[in-house]
Scaffold this active site. Structure first.
Site, PDB file in Angstrom:
ATOM      1  CG  ASP A   5      -7.600  -1.917   1.843  1.00  0.00           C
ATOM      2  OD1 ASP A   5      -6.952  -1.091   1.170  1.00  0.00           O
ATOM      3  OD2 ASP A   5      -7.777  -3.101   1.499  1.00  0.00           O
ATOM      4  CG  HIS A   6      -5.668   5.241   1.844  1.00  0.00           C
ATOM      5  ND1 HIS A   6      -6.818   5.854   1.391  1.00  0.00           N
ATOM      6  CD2 HIS A   6      -4.846   6.255   2.200  1.00  0.00           C
ATOM      7  CE1 HIS A   6      -6.692   7.154   1.452  1.00  0.00           C
ATOM      8  NE2 HIS A   6      -5.501   7.433   1.952  1.00  0.00           N
ATOM      9  NE  ARG A   7      -5.957  -2.673  -1.220  1.00  0.00           N
ATOM     10  CZ  ARG A   7      -5.871  -3.991  -1.197  1.00  0.00           C
ATOM     11  NH1 ARG A   7      -5.334  -4.639  -2.207  1.00  0.00           N
ATOM     12  NH2 ARG A   7      -6.338  -4.680  -0.170  1.00  0.00           N
TER      13      ARG A   7
END
Ligand code: CAO
Length: 467
Positions: free
Chosen positions: A439-441
């Site tokens: 999850d790039h967040r």
């Protein structure tokens, strides 16, 4: 003129249901059959129509109130000649109970109850829609009146809002369509489901922001529904019903795919030594008759836990509001198991505290349980990170979907003997492909590369698991 008390008629199972929408307000002039309020149970939503024409003198309910049969909705001033329910024509301005009301109409069915309800009368939800729309569209006056603000002017926003059924509004919400930007093609401007679809199609072809020139880009969640296609026009087909696991998994994966900005980092680990050790252990188990067969997966689970300890951010979950990370201090690993009924992900707990033998045994037990449909929901909850291993099947790499609320998933493909340059010559080494989706967040690309590099280092030399 008489004042008539408009009450909720017999609405079957809809006892103590919530009002989700009030379609009229004081001062509105309404006609018999105009919809007054929308109520919603856990199974369906339904409009309550007016039994008479007149002017609304007082509202007795508001959004959020709970009502049952007999609850007073409003006071209506009716012309005496139009008051079909009142026998005594002498009385003026007195409150009377309505004895006869038009039947309420269901707007939409939802959830399991919806299925039951739709199946019980042999109709699907889609079958009920035209009748529903017809009913709702017979209430434009009410909807229009509801759009009046205190100063008597019609608010454009509210007007639009009132001009779509709750089911259409829900549909629009799911697709991220702004109803205030959609023109209704239904009777007297009512927005229909088709209008929403058309709007979404236009947004897509105009680049998602309503501007021409950027084709093919979707406007956020404004994803148009897939078209219904009759494949039988091209050849013989059959319809196969999806089972419960297929449907649940599909919904879950779809949600995660849409919500999580995924990136996948690929890497390889040299497991030549690991494989030699694994074979040796299995030989010993065979000779002694003790211990279950060990596959590369349990080593990978151990390496993953080492990675979670070194890079704790991978062992976290993002709070739904996006404000905080929840850091976990336990190490439970989900394992994707392929079963004849579909994909399930049981969780092995406290992997950090278990030996390779214990993990192998437990993996055998949960895989069997999964394939025998014996897993309980609690067996599939509480994972920190999941592994999807296709190593027993084949392939070189893939992009697994993060198993939210986890923030990363490790995909493992089939190991393969490859020529690896050792500085002097090419050496045959057994290389294990790793595919880490994250999850790039929560995780930066650099951390993901560090994570797979670390996994690779540990798997290449499993003594490092001890330090
Ligand atoms: N490279 C090479 N061989 C591998 C390997 C790898 N990465 N991983 C496993 N193998 C070998 C095993 O050693 C075993 O070989 P032997 O029979 O010669 O000993 C064989 O492949 C079969 O292994 P397995 O799949 O039965 O066992 P496992 O512990 O590796 O996996 C389980 C267990 C439950 C994860 C697996 O059976 C499974 O269901 N995998 C599918 C997961 C899946 O569907 N993922 C996709 C999710 S997204 O749709």
């Amino acid at each position: 003129m008489t004042i008539q008390e408009i009450r909720v008629p017999d609405i079957g199972d809809f006892a103590d249901v919530e009002i989700i929408e009030v379609l009229v307000s004081v001062g509105d002039s309404i006609s018999a059959e105009d919809s007054l309020i929308t109520v919603e149970s856990d199974k369906a939503s339904m409009e309550i129509p007016s039994p008479a024409s007149g002017i609304i003198k007082e509202m007795k309910v508001a959004v959020g109130d709970r009502i049952s049969e007999g609850s007073v909705v409003l006071l209506l001033e009716v012309a005496e000649d139009a008051d079909t329910n009142k026998q005594d024509s002498d009385a003026t301005d007195e409150v009377v109970e309505n004895e006869e009301t038009p039947s309420p109409q269901p707007l939409s069915l939802k959830g399991r109850g919806a299925k039951d309800a739709s199946e019980s009368n042999g109709k699907t939800q889609a079958d009920t829609t035209p009748a529903t729309n017809q009913k709702f569209e017979s209430a434009p006056a009410a909807a229009k009146s509801a759009a009046k603000s205190n100063d008597g002017k019609i608010s454009h926003e509210a007007f639009k809002k009132a001009y779509a059924t709750p089911s259409v509004r829900k549909f629009a919400r799911e697709l991220g369509a702004d109803l205030s930007k959609i023109s209704g093609s239904g009777r007297k401007g009512r927005i229909t489901q088709e209008d929403v679809k058309t709007y979404i199609k236009e947004m897509m072809s105009f680049g998602g922001n309503g501007q021409r020139g950027a084709p093919g880009v979707s406007g956020g969640m404004g994803i148009p529904p897939m078209p219904e296609i009759d494949f039988s026009q091209w050849g013989e087909v059959e319809t196969i019903k999806l089972n419960r696991i297929n449907k649940l998994t599909g919904e879950f994966l779809h949600r995660n795919w849409l919500h999580i900005p995924h990136v996948t980092q690929f890497d390889q680990a040299d497991i030549t030594e690991l494989e030699a050790f694994r074979k040796q252990l299995n030989e010993e188990h065979k000779k002694t008759g003790e211990g279950s067969k060990i596959t590369p997966l349990v080593f990978i689970m151990k390496a993953l836990v080492a990675g979670l300890k070194k890079f704790p951010r991978f062992n976290s979950s993002l709070e739904p509001g996006g404000e905080n990370l929840i850091q976990k201090h336990y190490y439970h690993i989900g394992i994707a198991v392929d079963t004849p009924d579909g994909l399930v992900v049981p969780v092995l707990r406290d992997v950090d505290k278990k030996s390779l033998n214990e993990l192998s045994e437990e993996l055998g037990v949960v895989s069997k349980k999964a394939r025998d449909k014996q897993l309980k929901p609690s067996d599939m909850q509480g994972g920190c990170m999941s592994i999807s291993s296709l190593g027993g099947i084949g392939g070189t790499k893939f992009t697994p979907i993060v198993n939210a609320p986890e923030v990363a998933i490790l995909g493992v493909s089939r190991s393969d003997m490859q020529p690896v340059w050792n500085g002097k010559e090419f050496e045959p080494r057994l290389m294990l492909p790793l595919s880490l989706s994250y999850d790039h967040r929560v995780i930066d690309g650099a951390d993901a590369a560090r994570f797979t590099t670390y996994l690779s280092t540990v798997l290449s030399d499993i003594r490092r698991l001890l330090v």
